[in-house]
Design a protein around this motif. Sequence first.
Motif, PDB file in Angstrom:
ATOM      1  N   LYS A  20      64.910  51.253  83.809  1.00 23.91           N
ATOM      2  CA  LYS A  20      65.750  50.744  85.077  1.00 23.91           C
ATOM      3  C   LYS A  20      64.923  50.270  86.413  1.00 23.91           C
ATOM      4  CE  LYS A  20      69.071  54.639  84.364  1.00 23.91           C
ATOM      5  NZ  LYS A  20      69.411  56.226  85.006  1.00 23.91           N
ATOM      6  N   GLY A  23      63.571  46.354  85.925  1.00 25.91           N
ATOM      7  CA  GLY A  23      64.207  45.350  86.175  1.00 25.91           C
ATOM      8  C   GLY A  23      64.608  44.548  84.689  1.00 25.91           C
ATOM      9  N   THR A  25      66.200  43.697  81.368  1.00 23.99           N
ATOM     10  CA  THR A  25      67.593  43.571  80.563  1.00 23.99           C
ATOM     11  C   THR A  25      67.764  44.211  79.030  1.00 23.99           C
ATOM     12  OG1 THR A  25      67.143  41.180  79.654  1.00 23.99           O
ATOM     13  CG2 THR A  25      68.269  41.429  81.959  1.00 23.99           C
ATOM     14  N   PRO A  61      71.998  48.829  88.431  1.00 21.51           N
ATOM     15  CA  PRO A  61      70.806  47.936  89.038  1.00 21.51           C
ATOM     16  C   PRO A  61      70.152  48.708  90.030  1.00 21.51           C
ATOM     17  CG  PRO A  61      72.573  47.002  89.914  1.00 21.51           C
ATOM     18  CD  PRO A  61      73.151  47.947  89.008  1.00 21.51           C
TER      19      PRO A  61
END
Length: 163
Positions: A20, A23, A25, A61
């Motif tokens: 987390k 950043g 994916t 996010p």
Amino acid sequence: MDRMSEQLLRDIEILADLFKAGGWTELRVESGAISLLLSKDKATLSLDGAQQAAMPVAVPPVAPAPAAPEPVGAGASAGPIDPAWTAVKAPNLGTFYRSPKPGSPPFVEVGQRVEAHTELCLIEVMKLFTSVKAGIAGTLQHVAVADADLVEGGQPLFYIACD
């Protein structure tokens, strides 16, 4: 729950937190009989190549925390970076520690002379500590990261003026 299962869950929790905060994916980890896939993409394939059948876990996010000014000496040092200085970069993602243990003085201070073999800090991820050495001789000019901050691989940690 046995001790190994508790440790495994804690390790997965740490990986999820790093995922987390980093950043990223996608993160894939395989070790022995354990396979872990963390992804923000719902269409990601599983580790064995099959389409994921389970509902993906939503990873919200994470906005970077605003950088609070920190007094010099307590963490990162202030001042502009001279382009002639050499950056010592993090070898991997993890938590940056300036001292060998809590309450101990930092390995090095700004203004201190260092040699290539001088230990500057530790980077910790999942209880594995990596020692970061200067790599060059010179004078430590700048600490770019505050103690206990999460750093990414390749991120500048220190700046050294070479002799």
